[in-house]
Design a protein around this motif. Structure first.
Motif, PDB file in Angstrom:
ATOM      1  N   ASP A 156      38.367 -89.987 -19.633  1.00  0.00           N
ATOM      2  CA  ASP A 156      38.109 -88.610 -20.056  1.00  0.00           C
ATOM      3  C   ASP A 156      38.796 -88.275 -21.370  1.00  0.00           C
ATOM      4  O   ASP A 156      38.210 -87.643 -22.250  1.00  0.00           O
ATOM      5  CB  ASP A 156      38.580 -87.632 -18.974  1.00  0.00           C
ATOM      6  CG  ASP A 156      37.552 -87.449 -17.867  1.00  0.00           C
ATOM      7  OD1 ASP A 156      36.402 -87.882 -18.044  1.00  0.00           O
ATOM      8  OD2 ASP A 156      37.904 -86.878 -16.821  1.00  0.00           O
ATOM      9  N   ARG A 184      35.534 -88.924 -23.444  1.00  0.00           N
ATOM     10  CA  ARG A 184      34.832 -87.634 -23.499  1.00  0.00           C
ATOM     11  C   ARG A 184      35.562 -86.679 -24.428  1.00  0.00           C
ATOM     12  O   ARG A 184      34.956 -85.753 -24.964  1.00  0.00           O
ATOM     13  CB  ARG A 184      34.736 -87.029 -22.102  1.00  0.00           C
ATOM     14  CG  ARG A 184      33.932 -87.864 -21.107  1.00  0.00           C
ATOM     15  CD  ARG A 184      33.808 -87.130 -19.780  1.00  0.00           C
ATOM     16  NE  ARG A 184      33.012 -85.909 -19.924  1.00  0.00           N
ATOM     17  CZ  ARG A 184      33.243 -84.784 -19.269  1.00  0.00           C
ATOM     18  NH1 ARG A 184      34.276 -84.695 -18.438  1.00  0.00           N
ATOM     19  NH2 ARG A 184      32.464 -83.719 -19.443  1.00  0.00           N
ATOM     20  N   ARG A 267      32.939 -84.450 -26.473  1.00  0.00           N
ATOM     21  CA  ARG A 267      31.499 -84.685 -26.428  1.00  0.00           C
ATOM     22  C   ARG A 267      30.755 -83.536 -25.730  1.00  0.00           C
ATOM     23  O   ARG A 267      29.548 -83.397 -25.882  1.00  0.00           O
ATOM     24  CB  ARG A 267      31.195 -85.992 -25.684  1.00  0.00           C
ATOM     25  CG  ARG A 267      31.514 -87.237 -26.477  1.00  0.00           C
ATOM     26  CD  ARG A 267      30.861 -88.457 -25.888  1.00  0.00           C
ATOM     27  NE  ARG A 267      31.068 -89.618 -26.743  1.00  0.00           N
ATOM     28  CZ  ARG A 267      30.331 -89.906 -27.808  1.00  0.00           C
ATOM     29  NH1 ARG A 267      29.336 -89.112 -28.148  1.00  0.00           N
ATOM     30  NH2 ARG A 267      30.580 -90.978 -28.527  1.00  0.00           N
TER      31      ARG A 267
END
Length: 328
Positions: A156, A184, A267
């Protein structure tokens, strides 16, 4: 029942006895050599931290400042992604783990954490220090060359703090691209110097090209409005000075201010600040001058006076790096 210690307090306590067995002169010499190394050019196959004395001196001297700078960047990022928390964290070039501590100070709970660094003494000491923080008890400390050959598993959150300055230009590019492909969310922190800012802007451009949205400090994902060579974007975090700080730098103040540049991107959708205070506010009689980076994008100075009521009170309390206007 005593309240649990905050991560910053726990970290300071864990660092307090780190220099036992090192003479003050040995610690000072190690710090001075490390400062000279960090200001120079370091080949990617030569770790700066060579042995436990180096690592102990580095951790006691630099880890609190790195922690506070990264925590400031993460808090700004967290404000832009309300309700989100990383399920896993990868810290690239994390050394003794300051960014891992900063993540625990930003989001509650335990999560899988991996710290990658090429200096085994740094990893070993990071593991030792982390034993003081129950949330970091299961961190994976892995030795890895940080450069073009780096391959990363998906996670993450990836943090990269005070690392890009140690790398060659091709390795910097490869590292940012690898982080973007794996994560992410990516948070990058560098020294608050013109060169540090230039490295952050370079990384910012690559993250945007990879499909990321800028969450902080910028209120937009457009080009930075600062004309290259005229200024640089940086912020400040206050750090309690240890006895080693006072020994090496002199002075009597119990604190110093760590200057840093950063970018935080994701993202997924983000809610960046409407504007960001990019210089220390100037408080004058009946008014506050705020230098703002705004959404357009543009740099502007706002004058907030007493006739603005509650906004004037907020401006007097505003700090360098804050979102503006403050959230209701």
């Amino acid at each position: 029942m005593n309240a649990p210690a905050l991560p910053a307090e726990t970290l300071r306590a864990a660092l307090a006895g780190l220099l036992d067995g090192l003479s003050p002169r040995q610690a000072s010499r190690a710090v001075e050599r490390l400062i000279a190394s960090y200001r120079g050019a370091t080949p990617t196959d030569a770790p700066i931290l060579r042995d436990r004395a180096d690592v102990a001196a580095y951790a006691a001297y630099r880890m609190p400042a790195t922690f506070e700078a990264v925590r400031s960047a993460l808090e700004a990022f967290a404000d832009a992604v309300p309700g989100w928390a990383p399920g896993g964290h990868l810290d690239l070039g994390g050394g003794t783990g300051a960014a891992a501590w900063a993540v625990t100070a930003t989001w509650d709970g335990e999560r899988p954490v991996t710290v990658l660094d090429w200096a085994e003494p740094a990893l070993a000491l990071g593991r030792e220090i982390a034993a003081a923080n129950p949330v970091l008890r299961n961190v994976q400390w892995q030795r890895s060359r940080i450069g073009a050959a780096l391959t990363l598993e998906s996670t993450d959150l990836v943090t990269v703090s005070y690392v890009l300055n140690e790398l060659t230009a091709p390795d910097r590019t490869a590292l940012v691209d690898a982080a973007a492909a794996a994560a992410r969310a990516v948070v990058i922190v560098e020294p608050g110097t013109p060169d540090g800012y230039a490295r952050v802007i370079e990384a910012r451009d690559r993250l945007i090209a990879a499909g990321f949205h800028i969450a902080a400090p910028c209120p937009h994902s457009a080009d930075c409005p600062i004309v290259p060579g005229t200024d640089w974007c940086h912020f400040s975090a206050r750090v309690s000075r240890s006895s080693l700080h006072r020994q090496v730098k002199g002075g009597s103040l119990p604190y110093e201010d760590e200057k840093f540049s950063y970018v935080a991107a994701a993202r997924f959708p983000v809610e960046p600040a409407p504007a960001r205070v990019v210089r220390k506010p100037q408080i004058r009689k009946g008014q506050v001058l705020l230098d703002l980076c705004e959404t357009e994008p543009s740099l502007n100075r706002a004058t907030v006076t007493k006739r603005h009521g509650d906004l004037y009170k907020a401006a007097r309390d505003a700090d360098w790096g804050d979102a503006w206007p403050p959230a209701p």
